[in-house]
Design a protein around this motif. Structure first.
Motif, short mmCIF file in Angstrom:
data_model
loop_
_atom_site.label_atom_id
_atom_site.label_comp_id
_atom_site.label_asym_id
_atom_site.label_seq_id
_atom_site.Cartn_x
_atom_site.Cartn_y
_atom_site.Cartn_z
N VAL A 45 32.89 48.69 43.16
CA VAL A 45 34.25 48.54 42.64
C VAL A 45 35.18 48.20 43.81
CG1 VAL A 45 36.18 49.71 41.50
CG2 VAL A 45 33.83 50.22 40.81
N PRO A 46 35.80 47.00 43.78
CA PRO A 46 36.75 46.68 44.84
C PRO A 46 38.10 47.35 44.60
CG PRO A 46 36.23 44.73 43.49
CD PRO A 46 35.67 45.92 42.79
N ARG A 47 38.81 47.63 45.67
CA ARG A 47 40.10 48.31 45.54
C ARG A 47 41.03 47.84 46.64
NH1 ARG A 47 42.05 54.15 44.36
NH2 ARG A 47 43.61 54.45 45.96
N GLY A 48 42.27 47.55 46.25
CA GLY A 48 43.28 47.20 47.24
C GLY A 48 44.08 48.44 47.56
N MET A 99 39.57 51.83 39.07
CA MET A 99 39.01 53.16 38.88
C MET A 99 37.54 53.16 39.32
SD MET A 99 38.80 55.34 35.37
CE MET A 99 37.09 55.72 35.04
N PRO A 100 37.17 54.13 40.16
CA PRO A 100 35.80 54.11 40.69
C PRO A 100 34.75 54.49 39.66
CG PRO A 100 37.02 55.98 41.55
CD PRO A 100 37.96 55.24 40.65
N LEU A 101 33.50 54.29 40.02
CA LEU A 101 32.38 54.70 39.19
C LEU A 101 31.57 55.75 39.95
CD1 LEU A 101 31.27 51.13 38.07
CD2 LEU A 101 32.51 52.82 36.69
N GLU A 102 31.08 56.73 39.23
CA GLU A 102 30.34 57.82 39.88
C GLU A 102 29.05 57.33 40.52
OE1 GLU A 102 29.90 61.34 37.37
OE2 GLU A 102 31.80 60.75 36.44
N ASP A 103 28.54 56.23 40.01
CA ASP A 103 27.32 55.69 40.60
C ASP A 103 27.60 54.36 41.30
OD1 ASP A 103 27.88 54.30 38.33
OD2 ASP A 103 25.82 54.24 37.58
N ILE A 118 29.66 52.09 44.61
CA ILE A 118 30.35 52.05 45.91
C ILE A 118 31.80 51.66 45.65
CG2 ILE A 118 30.52 50.83 48.12
CD1 ILE A 118 27.50 50.13 47.78
N LEU A 119 32.73 52.36 46.26
CA LEU A 119 34.12 51.90 46.20
C LEU A 119 34.36 51.09 47.48
CD1 LEU A 119 36.69 52.19 44.40
CD2 LEU A 119 37.52 53.69 46.19
N LEU A 120 34.77 49.84 47.31
CA LEU A 120 34.97 48.95 48.46
C LEU A 120 36.47 48.80 48.67
CD1 LEU A 120 33.53 46.93 50.45
CD2 LEU A 120 34.03 45.18 48.77
N LEU A 133 36.22 41.46 38.87
CA LEU A 133 34.90 41.39 38.22
C LEU A 133 34.06 40.23 38.72
CD1 LEU A 133 36.32 43.37 36.21
CD2 LEU A 133 34.94 42.31 34.41
N LEU A 134 34.67 39.31 39.48
CA LEU A 134 33.94 38.09 39.83
C LEU A 134 33.56 38.01 41.31
CD1 LEU A 134 35.94 35.45 37.73
CD2 LEU A 134 33.90 36.73 37.09
N GLY A 135 34.39 38.57 42.16
CA GLY A 135 34.11 38.48 43.59
C GLY A 135 35.14 39.30 44.35
#
Lengths: 403, 497
Positions: B81-84, B94-98, B100-102, B214-216
């Protein structure tokens, strides 16, 4: 239409679904033809049949107060422009008419074709291209599926913005059945300031200086001597649009800001200004010459360098710059390879892209029309194409040889 | 929690230690966050209704590190999951429990400002406002100005196609981006556009913009810079009814005037704002319209006169035009503080984001009123009137039983109302997880399948930010995009929701 082949008239979306599904079943490829003004664009790739959108007629929604218009894909651009004109409105992206460049008559383009090539005119630098004005659309994809995207409102981030994708896709993704566009009020008036007496590089630098003033020029072109207006000297042309009071004030301020020794200023009134920019929009200074035509998009400050590099390796018959130097129209002497290596290496050195616009069928079958892509981008491009059209039914080979 | 997210995959959870070890080998110690307390800081974005603890947080510093993380995620079949800056209002990051938060916060440098070509190359973690600040001395600015511009990052703006007050005249993020560097799942770096206009080939910049991560992952952005208009003047127009205000907005546009900003607020918001930070708004008005006109002095003065005339014709009860910069900013002060002000009149609020055709504004507001009464909740309205982008603030009290559910229900009903009036589910906040399950209100299954196929073209394994935007997670193979080799389908246990 690239050559004589069976033409199927598409009257509605159901027809488009049937035709594309039938072509898919046979593995046939299809051209999409509106008014035919852009049939000479792209790679030379004859198709088994043509789907004509000429019967997809009708403006389906026009709310001037909401700045929105919807039309079926086959509606002539001229019809839309006339309708908007009656309400003091316009398509601000000023779509180019390719017809005359290919020796066809003017005014036969359809709105579907305009969107398919992401048309843009001299106002592009401020008002955007077709992509910036398409709010939503309906189409039939190469899968034969009826798909819609976007909407009719100015602000919309619901799902992917497929409108951007179909703009400039040359019909390779879908047959556009209905388009919804943002329209804008026409400026009350316009004039053009000509700065005459500087050489080509200086004129281009002057245009870039003009973009960094608060005078809000809407278009900026550099015209080499003889390119237009029967001028015998290089000229920088700067268009100002808006309320009359503002146009005059901004013109005066521009003159004050740009004035330097040896520079002479002239003002074209509204009529002459419109005539000039309509001609530049349709690339008239190069279209009139016999030769092959390239359209090159680069960073404005690189325009002159790119042309110098090309001049060193290929015979340039005519050229001019739009978009403050960022758009170059070039007519080169005819050659089997269209001097593609010369043009591309000049552009690659600066960053940008070059498109071969006018050349013979033989040349367009052998020379890359569009700029080559690095491997990862080429592979992604192909996957995007195949997400809409896995069997390469629509405009096979029109953009890239491999699909 | 009514939101269904993909169930964490045990196969991934069980390999967490291996993942951490391999990430540790490619990242500096401070770029990898594994302990519970520190990860907690990333459990949600500005859509705080739903939270999840990310499997691991990475904060890369270089493009090479981003590529390595994404290649590893692809290799190990781990979601990412990318995050700014985390200011998304729809749960887009919103992150996912399984997963990586990037986090891209360390990509915070302005790489180049090119005044001659009126553009700047910036890293995605640069704050929106920082770009305008960096170029203001030279008389330039970056036009899109989301309300969160002091905090939000330009990479996030690209992901969400951010707008703001200025977008009526100057466009959204998508109209102001010239180039993008994007890392695809698997680690390939692609360069799109540059300093020139209209890159030929498919407009992947346009597709990436608003694709909600969702794409890159965007690693560099080339933005357009605009010359600052010499003058800006504001008008404050009060009306006895919301309908009258809405009519005036329509009349301004119909007269051919495109203001730089055209905002409206209702009585509830006006009063909340005046209590929060008095700025002289007329308390007797049922609707307040703020108009900003910018450009050359002569033009602005002329247009201020035109708009005043229109306001008089439309029966405005208050007409004030700014005569100084301080007064213009005063007009805006209340609007800019509307969200915090409303939080003082209710313990909680939910900010919705639908767009409607402008002419339907009176119907939309009346409809919202009716729907709010049905749920027994209040709604305060502040919105971008010029482009029909509504931001109803649903007032509720999370400590009251059932209020959260009622607020959510009301929000959904309001968005359905927007769609039924010819509008859309989101004008600028994105679909994210918030509006994901409403996508069917606007799109058919065929429409959605086409969008999901595009997702497959970029991310065939569906590992990048899954669970957002699309109501049902399809396998790419079902969408006709993947060649299944040897009968082996990836992720046969992928949950449906």
């Amino acid at each position: 239409m690239q050559s004589a082949c069976a033409t199927l008239e598409i009257r509605d979306e159901a027809d488009a679904v049937d035709a594309i599904c039938a072509a898919k079943a046979k593995g046939d490829c299809c051209a999409i033809v509106g008014g035919g003004s852009k049939s000479g664009l792209g790679r030379y790739a004859p198709q088994a049949q043509a789907l004509s959108t000429a019967a997809l007629t009708g403006v389906t929604l026009y709310e001037p107060n909401e700045l929105v218009l919807s039309a079926r894909g086959g509606v002539p651009l001229s019809e839309i422009e006339a309708l908007l004109d009656r309400h003091g409105q316009q398509l601000a992206f000023e779509p180019m008419d390719y017809g005359p460049l290919f020796g066809a008559e003017a005014g036969c383009a359809t709105i579907g074709g305009v969107i398919s090539v992401n048309a843009a005119g001299p106002r592009r630098i401020n008002a955007g291209a077709a992509r910036d004005h398409l709010l939503g659309f309906r189409c039939v994809t190469g899968r034969g599926e009826l798909v819609k995207s976007g909407g009719r409102v100015m602000k919309n981030v619901t799902g992917y913005d497929l409108s951007k994708l179909v703009c400039g896709s040359y019909g390779t993704l879908a047959l556009l059945t209905e388009l919804t566009l943002k329209v804008l009020p026409k400026p009350q008036t316009e004039c053009t300031l000509l700065a005459i007496g500087a050489d080509e590089a200086e004129s281009l630098a002057l245009l870039r200086r003009a973009t960094a003033t608060p005078c809000e020029p809407s278009s900026l072109a550099m015209l080499p001597a003889g390119a237009a207006l029967a001028l015998d000297a290089d000229a920088a042309a700067i268009r100002l649009e808006g309320p009359a009071i503002s146009v005059t004030a901004r013109r005066d301020e521009l003159v004050a800001r740009l004035a330097s020794g040896g520079l002479r200023f002239e003002t074209l009134d509204e009529y002459d200004s419109k005539t000039l920019w309509r001609g530049l929009r349709d690339a008239a200074p190069v279209a009139a010459k016999v030769g092959q035509i390239w359209r090159i998009s680069v960073a404005p400050s690189e325009g002159f360098t790119v042309v110098e590099h090309i001049r060193a390796g290929a015979p340039v018959l005519a050229h001019f710059y739009d978009w403050a130097g960022g758009l170059i129209w070039l007519c080169l002497e005819t050659a089997p390879d269209a001097y593609a290596a010369v043009v591309r290496s000049a552009v690659d050195a600066s960053g940008g892209h070059a498109t071969l616009i006018r050349a013979s069928e033989e040349t367009r079958a052998t020379v890359d029309i569009f700029h080559p892509q690095p491997a990862a981008l080429a592979a992604l491009t192909r996957r995007v194409k195949e997400s809409f059209d896995p069997a390469h039914i629509l405009e096979r080979g029109r953009m890239r040889a491999e699909f | 929690m009514t939101l269904l997210m993909p169930k964490p995959e045990p196969a991934i959870m069980s390999r967490r230690n291996e993942l951490i070890a391999r990430l540790g080998a490619m990242l500096p110690r401070e770029s990898l966050i594994v302990d519970d307390v520190a990860r907690r800081a990333y459990e949600c974005d500005a859509f705080t209704m739903y939270r999840a603890l990310p499997l691991v947080v990475t904060l890369p510093e270089s493009v090479e590190q981003v590529r390595a993380i994404m290649a590893l995620a692809a290799e190990m079949n781990v979601k990412l999951v990318p995050r700014g800056a985390g200011t998304s209002l729809s749960g887009g990051s919103m992150p996912l429990e399984d997963g990586i938060l990037l986090g891209m916060s360390k990509f915070n440098r302005i790489l180049e400002i090119d005044y001659e070509n009126r553009c700047a190359r910036v890293q995605p973690g640069v704050q929106n406002l920082a770009i305008s600040k960096a170029v203001e001395a030279q008389g330039f600015y970056y036009a899109p100005d989301p309300s969160s511009q002091i905090a939000c990052s330009i990479g996030g703006n690209v992901a969400e196609n951010a707008g703001g007050v200025h977008c009526l005249k100057y466009g959204l993020t998508t109209n102001n981006i010239l180039g993008l560097d994007v890392v695809l799942m698997g680690g390939d770096l692609i360069r799109l556009g540059g300093k020139h206009l209209d890159s030929e080939g498919y407009d992947l910049i346009g597709l990436m913009t608003g694709s909600e991560g969702l794409l890159g992952v965007v690693t560099e952005v080339t933005v357009r810079l605009l010359q600052k208009p010499p003058v800006a003047r504001g008008l404050l127009l009060g009306f006895a009814s919301v309908a009258a205000g809405a009519r005036c907005v329509g009349a301004i546009i119909a007269r051919g005037v495109i203001p730089a900003g055209l905002e409206m607020m209702d009585k509830a918001t006006i009063h909340a704002v005046e209590r929060f930070q008095p700025c002289g708004y007329p308390l007797d008005a049922a609707a307040l319209v703020i108009v900003e006109l910018d450009g050359p002095q002569a033009e602005v003065d002329h247009l201020v006169g035109v708009v005043q005339d229109i306001a008089r014709e439309e029966g405005a009860t208050t007409i004030r035009a700014s005569t100084s910069e301080a007064e213009r900013l005063q007009f805006w002060a209340g609007r800019k503080n509307a969200f915090p002000a409303v939080s003082c009149i209710a313990p909680d609020y939910l900010c919705m984001d639908g767009t409607i055709p402008r002419a339907r504004l009176p119907e939309a507001l009346a409809g919202m009123d009716r729907l709010a009464k049905e749920q027994g909740l209040g709604v305060a309205n502040v919105f971008h009137a010029g482009d029909g982008n509504l931001h109803p603030l649903i007032l509720y009290d999370a400590s009251k039983e059932g209020d959260v559910e009622r607020a959510e229900k009301l929000g959904f009903d309001i968005l359905r109302l927007c769609v039924s009036l010819g509008g859309v589910l989101t004008g600028e906040h994105g679909v994210g997880v918030e509006k994901r399950d409403l996508m069917g209100e606007m799109f058919t299954d065929v429409d959605l399948a086409q969008q999901m196929r595009l997702k497959c073209a970029f991310d065939p394994e569906g590992r990048l930010n899954p669970g957002k935007v699309f109501p049902t997670l399809h396998r790419c193979a079902e969408l006709g995009m993947m060649h299944v080799s040897g009968g082996k389908m990836p992720f046969p246990d992928l949950p449906r929701f």
